[in-house]
Motif scaffolding. Sequence first.
Motif, PDB file in Angstrom:
ATOM      1  N   UNK A  38      79.514  47.309 119.737  1.00  0.00           N
ATOM      2  CA  UNK A  38      78.588  47.551 118.623  1.00  0.00           C
ATOM      3  C   UNK A  38      79.241  48.487 117.613  1.00  0.00           C
ATOM      4  N   UNK A  39      79.876  49.534 118.100  1.00  0.00           N
ATOM      5  CA  UNK A  39      80.570  50.473 117.218  1.00  0.00           C
ATOM      6  C   UNK A  39      81.676  49.767 116.432  1.00  0.00           C
ATOM      7  N   UNK A  40      82.421  48.901 117.094  1.00  0.00           N
ATOM      8  CA  UNK A  40      83.478  48.152 116.412  1.00  0.00           C
ATOM      9  C   UNK A  40      82.893  47.193 115.379  1.00  0.00           C
ATOM     10  N   UNK A  41      81.788  46.546 115.714  1.00  0.00           N
ATOM     11  CA  UNK A  41      81.134  45.632 114.775  1.00  0.00           C
ATOM     12  C   UNK A  41      80.625  46.390 113.554  1.00  0.00           C
ATOM     13  N   UNK A  42      80.041  47.557 113.781  1.00  0.00           N
ATOM     14  CA  UNK A  42      79.568  48.378 112.664  1.00  0.00           C
ATOM     15  C   UNK A  42      80.724  48.756 111.748  1.00  0.00           C
ATOM     16  N   UNK A  43      81.855  49.081 112.334  1.00  0.00           N
ATOM     17  CA  UNK A  43      83.030  49.440 111.548  1.00  0.00           C
ATOM     18  C   UNK A  43      83.512  48.256 110.707  1.00  0.00           C
ATOM     19  N   UNK A  44      83.519  47.072 111.290  1.00  0.00           N
ATOM     20  CA  UNK A  44      83.904  45.874 110.539  1.00  0.00           C
ATOM     21  C   UNK A  44      82.940  45.619 109.383  1.00  0.00           C
ATOM     22  N   UNK A  45      81.654  45.765 109.644  1.00  0.00           N
ATOM     23  CA  UNK A  45      80.639  45.551 108.607  1.00  0.00           C
ATOM     24  C   UNK A  45      80.787  46.585 107.494  1.00  0.00           C
ATOM     25  N   UNK A  46      80.929  47.853 107.870  1.00  0.00           N
ATOM     26  CA  UNK A  46      81.084  48.924 106.876  1.00  0.00           C
ATOM     27  C   UNK A  46      82.326  48.704 106.021  1.00  0.00           C
ATOM     28  N   UNK A  47      83.407  48.308 106.663  1.00  0.00           N
ATOM     29  CA  UNK A  47      84.653  48.064 105.946  1.00  0.00           C
ATOM     30  C   UNK A  47      84.502  46.887 104.982  1.00  0.00           C
TER      31      UNK A  47
END
Length: 136
Positions: A38-47
């Motif tokens: 989830x943290x990695x997905x959030x980072x991808x979305x934010x980026x």
Amino acid sequence: MTYCTVDEIIGLTGVSPKKLKLDADDNDGLKNLLEKWISQAESLIDSHCHTTWTGTDIPGAVSNVCLRLVANMVALAVARRETALVKVNDWTIKISDDNVFNEALKADLKPFVIDKSTKSDRVEFTAVTGADLYDA
């Protein structure tokens, strides 16, 4: 607050510790793994969107994309653990596609993308006059 939750991921995918080759009763291990994804997905979305949402202002579409993105990660992990190879026909074998952040997800995020090429950050200027500050 995260964009999606472990319970939502489990509800959507039906993933269990056993499906990810963890001990059958290792629910904490599953939870930790999903929280990391989830943290990695959030980072991808934010980026991708050039912004970060916090608190309760997370748009529903962003939460949905996060949920689907992590579900794609789960599906890829399960497929890779079963076999990394996919047989296409009698002569062609390829590796499982690892594109979890696909064009459909990016299209759903399009309204939330901040175009940095047309939006600039605040710029401060200081005038250099040549006067000595200490000559007063």
